[in-house]
Design a protein around this motif. Structure first.
Motif, short mmCIF file in Angstrom:
data_model
loop_
_atom_site.label_atom_id
_atom_site.label_comp_id
_atom_site.label_asym_id
_atom_site.label_seq_id
_atom_site.Cartn_x
_atom_site.Cartn_y
_atom_site.Cartn_z
N GLU A 88 -17.34 8.58 5.71
CA GLU A 88 -16.48 9.71 5.31
C GLU A 88 -16.18 9.55 3.83
O GLU A 88 -15.42 8.67 3.43
CB GLU A 88 -15.17 9.69 6.10
N SER B 248 -13.00 18.96 0.14
CA SER B 248 -14.20 18.20 0.50
C SER B 248 -14.03 17.45 1.82
O SER B 248 -14.90 17.51 2.68
CB SER B 248 -14.51 17.23 -0.63
N ASN B 249 -12.94 16.72 1.98
CA ASN B 249 -12.79 15.90 3.18
C ASN B 249 -11.32 15.51 3.35
O ASN B 249 -10.86 14.50 2.84
CB ASN B 249 -13.65 14.65 3.06
N GLN B 251 -9.78 14.51 6.03
CA GLN B 251 -9.58 13.31 6.84
C GLN B 251 -9.65 12.07 5.97
O GLN B 251 -8.80 11.19 6.05
CB GLN B 251 -10.65 13.26 7.93
N ARG B 252 -10.66 12.02 5.10
CA ARG B 252 -10.80 10.85 4.24
C ARG B 252 -9.56 10.73 3.34
O ARG B 252 -9.07 9.64 3.11
CB ARG B 252 -12.08 11.00 3.42
#
Lengths: 251, 413
Positions: A88, B248-249, B251-252
């Protein structure tokens, strides 16, 4: 008293007892592996440690403080960094930008409004990030668009992002899942290097016995949501209960 | 320059130059010529270019960086307009305090709407913001437009806070405690910047050309340049980088120790304040605020502007706003007589045929033209007009390289 203490943790999903009375103690500066067949509750346990799930009963203490009821970003701020099963990363950002985000999180906490300062002027953090990239041999890729890298490089980047925060505990969720043998070996070497250089505590969930036995100093075997045994790799190898859990009653 | 790197600095300089010389650049055709109707260099339209530019720049901070598509940004535009109007009515006609109140009020609205809407992401976030905007519209249209003075009085709140369908207007009875209630000749005063009337303009006649320099336009342009500069700083800041990482992310980001919620709320409030500023400027240029400014089509328009120009780019939203406002004002003015005069050189039957084909796309049909252009851009240039410009630039560069290459290889032959 270990760095991470899991006591009598139970977690139930409807009729399924995912975790039953799990006790686990990860001592400081060791590599502790948690293994077990599919459905043993490894991922559930990990999710309880990072704040994604809250156990029904029991306690999870990290560095003398309870992590229960805290959100993932609070737990990260306490000093636990997590590497995911599939890497991730921030795919739209460059490698260097990917590295800077955890640096900002470490320095400024979970929220800081620095809307006018330029990223370019953050010399100290950039040095830190570059140093870390050099440690994982990725300095030449720092301006690359991270989504276009190979899976192995993404994994490397993700680990670098976790390590640049100097976590007290690094959690790895099947770091070599789906990797070719060569990549797996590279990852093992990388982890060994990290361990030697930084002396941090690592908890690793893994399927691949080759990885487990090359890295771990302690191993806990989970089966059907409960820990079967906890011992050194040498003793686990020939343990009859472990064979039974992996190969079934007939063995 | 001003803490920008070379590339951003030159972009800011180019935009500044374009904005300063816009009255010339947008008036390329001499007065009275057949093409004069394509001139866009009149104050009213130029003001709209820069004001909607501000609106779109702010929208892009939210949508371009975090990827959260707000479908209710016009609510803040309307709030900004009403706030500025009340400042004019109660205190005086100076535009600076009016703009300040516009931004404060829209920020307050944005905190509330953002706090609730940001609990959901994706389509649900869009729907929530749309619902809030339509509720604001309903409030402005009817709920807040009832007589709050009581039936016997004819006071300030006779038409409520918003004036309802006809909108909020200045009247001679407004107190304006810090300024003049009426002008010397008994008229309603106009918005000023320390005495400089926003509607004042000077004309420059050069041969057949007439150029208009309006105080209102240049004031709005300065505000737009400041807004543009701040947006560049936000894009290049750690804050902007975190916003991009949310897109973009997410969760990260949470597992990296950051809480995305306050970041998104901050972005939402900043972009709401940009919209409020634009709304306040609209009221400052033309002191009238109506509920239609909050209607969902107005929210949709800023989405179109941003996508047409290029989502997540610095200059894209301004280009998109300019393109859409140009079409709205220029294409909609073409009528069938003008078409006939253009194609008069063709034989009669053919002329009628071509006019009949083009006719649906002009006048009131300008939305059709906009729709087609929008579809073409989204399909062939997903990066918007900015991507189109980059492609053109790359094409020219390649051609140049080929030219120099062939030039150097020639002597060898």
């Amino acid at each position: 008293m270990g760095l991470l203490e899991v006591k009598d943790v139970n977690k139930r999903f409807g009729g399924l007892q995912a975790l039953g009375n799990v006790n686990l103690s990860v001592a400081e500066q060791t590599v502790h592996a948690i293994i077990g067949p599919n459905g043993a509750g490894k991922s559930t346990l990990l999710n309880c440690l990072v704040g994604k799930l809250i156990p029904d009963t029991g306690s999870v203490m990290f560095d003398g403080q309870s992590v229960l009821g805290r959100t993932p970003f609070e737990i990260n701020q306490m000093g636990i960094s997590r590497v995911f099963q599939t890497p991730e990363i921030f795919g739209d950002l460059t490698v260097m930008e990917n590295m800077l985000i955890p640096c900002f999180a470490k320095r400024d906490g979970s929220f800081a409004l620095h809307g006018i300062r330029s990223v370019v002027s953050e010399g100290e953090l950039r040095d830190q990030a570059e140093q870390m990239l050099e440690d994982v041999n990725m300095l030449d890729k720092r301006n690359m668009h991270s989504a276009s890298m190979s899976r192995g490089d993404k994994r490397r980047l993700e680990m670098a992002m976790c390590l640049v925060q100097n976590p007290k505990l690094l959690l790895l969720d099947e770091p070599t899942a789906g990797m070719a043998r060569a990549d797996t070996n590279n990852t093992i070497d990388l982890l060994k290097e990290i361990k030697e250089k930084r002396n941090i505590t690592i908890a690793i969930i893994e399927h691949d016995m080759h990885v487990v036995f090359s890295l771990a100093e302690r191993i806990t075997v989970l089966a059907q949501g409960t820990p079967l045994v906890e011992d050194t790799p040498e003793n686990i190898k020939g343990h009859p209960k472990v064979k039974e859990a992996y190969l079934g009653e007939a063995a | 320059m001003f803490g920008l790197d070379k590339k951003d600095g030159s972009l800011l300089l180019i935009v500044t130059a374009l904005v300063i010389f816009a009255p010339f650049l947008l008036n390329p055709f001499p007065e009275g010529s057949a093409l004069a109707q394509f001139n866009a260099g009149y104050p009213d339209l130029m003001q709209r270019f820069v004001i909607f530019g501000i609106f779109a720049i702010g929208f892009n901070i939210l949508f371009g960086l975090t990827g959260y598509l707000s479908f209710g940004h016009a609510a803040f535009l309307g709030v900004g307009s009403y706030a500025a109007m009340w400042m004019f009515k109660l205190f005086g006609m100076n535009v600076l305090p009016a703009l300040a109140l516009s931004m404060i009020m829209s920020a307050l609205f944005a905190v509330v709407i953002g706090y609730v809407s940001l609990r959901r992401s994706g389509i649900y976030f869009s729907i929530l913001t749309l619902a809030f905007a339509m509720m604001s519209y309903a409030l402005a249209y009817s709920v807040l437009a009832t007589d709050m003075d009581g039936p016997t009085q004819q006071g300030l709140l006779q038409k409520g806070l918003t004036g309802g369908e006809t909108g909020l207007q200045l009247t001679l009875q407004d107190p304006r405690i810090l300024g003049a209630q009426t002008t010397a000749d008994g008229n309603i005063p106009v918005p000023t910047l320390f005495g400089l009337e926003m509607r004042s303009a000077t004309e420059l006649v050069l041969g057949d050309w007439v150029f208009t320099f309006s105080a209102g336009y240049y004031f709005s342009a300065v505000v737009m340049l400041i807004a543009f500069y701040l947006s560049i700083r936000i894009f290049r800041s750690p804050f902007g980088m975190v916003l991009r990482s949310i897109k973009s992310n997410q969760q990260r980001l949470t597992y990296t120790g950051m809480n995305p919620r306050p970041y998104m709320l901050a972005a939402f409030v900043i972009s709401g304040m940009y919209a409020g500023l634009a709304g306040g400027l609209m009221a400052a240029m033309d002191p009238l605020a109506g509920p239609e400014r909050m209607f969902w089509t107005a929210s949709g328009e800023v989405v179109l502007m941003t996508i047409l120009g290029g989502v997540g780019t610095l200059i894209g939203p301004v280009l998109g706003a300019g393109a859409i406002k140009y079409m709205e004002n220029i294409i909609s003015k073409i009528n069938s007589d003008i078409l006939h005069s253009w194609f008069a050189f063709l034989p009669d039957g053919l002329e009628d045929f071509i006019v009949a084909i083009i006719y649906p796309f002009i006048g009131k049909g300008w939305h059709l033209t906009l729709g087609i252009i929008f579809m073409l851009v989204v399909i062939f240039l997903p990066g918007g007009l900015v991507q189109g410009g980059q492609k053109l630039a790359a094409l020219f560069r390649r051609k140049k390289q080929e030219d120099t290459k062939s030039a150097t290889t020639e002597p060898a032959e």
